[in-house]
Design a protein around this motif. Sequence first.
Motif, PDB file in Angstrom:
ATOM      1  N   UNK A 207      72.508  11.036  90.015  1.00  0.00           N
ATOM      2  CA  UNK A 207      71.730  10.167  89.127  1.00  0.00           C
ATOM      3  C   UNK A 207      71.847   8.702  89.525  1.00  0.00           C
ATOM      4  N   UNK A 208      73.037   8.251  89.861  1.00  0.00           N
ATOM      5  CA  UNK A 208      73.199   6.856  90.289  1.00  0.00           C
ATOM      6  C   UNK A 208      72.372   6.568  91.537  1.00  0.00           C
ATOM      7  N   UNK A 209      72.434   7.469  92.496  1.00  0.00           N
ATOM      8  CA  UNK A 209      71.683   7.279  93.734  1.00  0.00           C
ATOM      9  C   UNK A 209      70.181   7.249  93.456  1.00  0.00           C
ATOM     10  N   UNK A 210      69.712   8.107  92.566  1.00  0.00           N
ATOM     11  CA  UNK A 210      68.282   8.152  92.266  1.00  0.00           C
ATOM     12  C   UNK A 210      67.816   6.917  91.500  1.00  0.00           C
ATOM     13  N   UNK A 211      68.689   6.331  90.692  1.00  0.00           N
ATOM     14  CA  UNK A 211      68.321   5.077  90.030  1.00  0.00           C
ATOM     15  C   UNK A 211      68.128   3.960  91.052  1.00  0.00           C
ATOM     16  N   UNK A 212      69.013   3.895  92.047  1.00  0.00           N
ATOM     17  CA  UNK A 212      68.855   2.888  93.099  1.00  0.00           C
ATOM     18  C   UNK A 212      67.577   3.145  93.891  1.00  0.00           C
ATOM     19  N   UNK A 213      67.343   4.388  94.251  1.00  0.00           N
ATOM     20  CA  UNK A 213      66.140   4.720  95.006  1.00  0.00           C
ATOM     21  C   UNK A 213      64.872   4.341  94.237  1.00  0.00           C
ATOM     22  N   UNK A 214      64.852   4.627  92.943  1.00  0.00           N
ATOM     23  CA  UNK A 214      63.669   4.309  92.143  1.00  0.00           C
ATOM     24  C   UNK A 214      63.434   2.808  92.097  1.00  0.00           C
ATOM     25  N   UNK A 215      64.496   2.034  91.966  1.00  0.00           N
ATOM     26  CA  UNK A 215      64.350   0.577  91.942  1.00  0.00           C
ATOM     27  C   UNK A 215      63.758   0.071  93.263  1.00  0.00           C
ATOM     28  N   UNK A 216      64.256   0.585  94.371  1.00  0.00           N
ATOM     29  CA  UNK A 216      63.700   0.179  95.660  1.00  0.00           C
ATOM     30  C   UNK A 216      62.247   0.629  95.810  1.00  0.00           C
ATOM     31  N   UNK A 217      61.946   1.823  95.336  1.00  0.00           N
ATOM     32  CA  UNK A 217      60.584   2.349  95.459  1.00  0.00           C
ATOM     33  C   UNK A 217      59.544   1.476  94.761  1.00  0.00           C
ATOM     34  N   UNK A 218      59.945   0.830  93.661  1.00  0.00           N
ATOM     35  CA  UNK A 218      58.982  -0.011  92.934  1.00  0.00           C
ATOM     36  C   UNK A 218      59.093  -1.477  93.327  1.00  0.00           C
ATOM     37  N   UNK A 219      59.905  -1.792  94.325  1.00  0.00           N
ATOM     38  CA  UNK A 219      59.893  -3.134  94.893  1.00  0.00           C
ATOM     39  C   UNK A 219      60.954  -4.086  94.407  1.00  0.00           C
ATOM     40  N   UNK A 220      62.004  -3.593  93.732  1.00  0.00           N
ATOM     41  CA  UNK A 220      63.095  -4.473  93.300  1.00  0.00           C
ATOM     42  C   UNK A 220      63.986  -4.793  94.507  1.00  0.00           C
ATOM     43  N   UNK A 221      64.242  -6.062  94.732  1.00  0.00           N
ATOM     44  CA  UNK A 221      65.154  -6.493  95.792  1.00  0.00           C
ATOM     45  C   UNK A 221      66.569  -6.476  95.208  1.00  0.00           C
ATOM     46  N   UNK A 222      67.196  -5.329  95.229  1.00  0.00           N
ATOM     47  CA  UNK A 222      68.452  -5.098  94.511  1.00  0.00           C
ATOM     48  C   UNK A 222      69.587  -5.909  95.145  1.00  0.00           C
ATOM     49  N   UNK A 223      70.306  -6.671  94.317  1.00  0.00           N
ATOM     50  CA  UNK A 223      71.386  -7.501  94.843  1.00  0.00           C
ATOM     51  C   UNK A 223      72.774  -6.918  94.613  1.00  0.00           C
TER      52      UNK A 223
END
Length: 311
Positions: free
Chosen positions: A143-159
């Motif tokens: 679940x943690x990995x999929x939350x990160x993937x979803x954020x990247x998929x929609x264009x969040x520049x995760x810091x």
Amino acid sequence: MRNYSLLFILSLAALNLTGQKASVAELLGHPANSKLLIIHADDLGVSHSQNAASIKALESSPVNSASIMVPCPWFPEIAAYARKHQDTDLGLHLTLTSEWKHYKWGPVTSRDSVPGLVNREGYFYSAVDSLVNSASREEVELELRNQVKKAYQVGVNVTHLDAHMGAAVSTPDYLAAYMKVGQEFRLPVLLDGRVNSIELNEVKQMIGDQTVVVSGIPTILPDEFKKGSREFYTNLFRNLKPGLHCLLIHLAYDNEEMKAVTIDHPEWGSAWRQADYDFFTSPECAQLLKDHNIITVTWRELRDKVVRLEK
């Protein structure tokens, strides 16, 4: 004279041996004894009120970092903002619980794949202990990995990554999953010195020169809020010690939406979040930071200058 020269040479040698690893402050371009502070707003994505107040603070106050809850109903709004504002310091508030009375969310992963994460209604559990009693490390990691993937998929520049209600760091196995996901995406994860006391070998092996470990994670608690949030934050700034600190705050407007979200939950409730907003957007807050020589830094700097530092 010869003895003094020898002592000088030995001193230089000692400095070379002990000084090879620069401190976080030095890696960020500041003196080693600096008071560094990330002023970090949690819970973006929970509501429109949370998003709007946090965005306003990020754009016009010393608040310089925030984190997004990917599973929450207002995630699309804050994701749209993140796409257009790539320089804003936005991480992920990795979410495994859903604590409000009538306002709920569940995993981004198929529920069939993570049955231990959800209750009978299909939502995340309200309490961390219920999660711990039900969810495996493998389910948490997925679940943690999929939350990160979803954020990247929609264009969040995760810091960076941190943990809502501390759920993702509530057991050594969960902590290992949290750190592993951070390393996979080359992102700093919020950790303090307690990580060094974890006996799990997998955790120990993941701690290295490029692991960010903060000196403190201050946040206001219910007893302190009752005495006055302004007093708490003023004393915090006055007494802040050298090191890297991540101050966790919660910003929202005390309006009908937020009152409904937090009904029967005064702790971290609607009025609480308005009080945080009022203090951190006040001229007093900016002046206190200046008066006490506090340097605000971001997770983006830590990501790029520490975690992703090329050896």
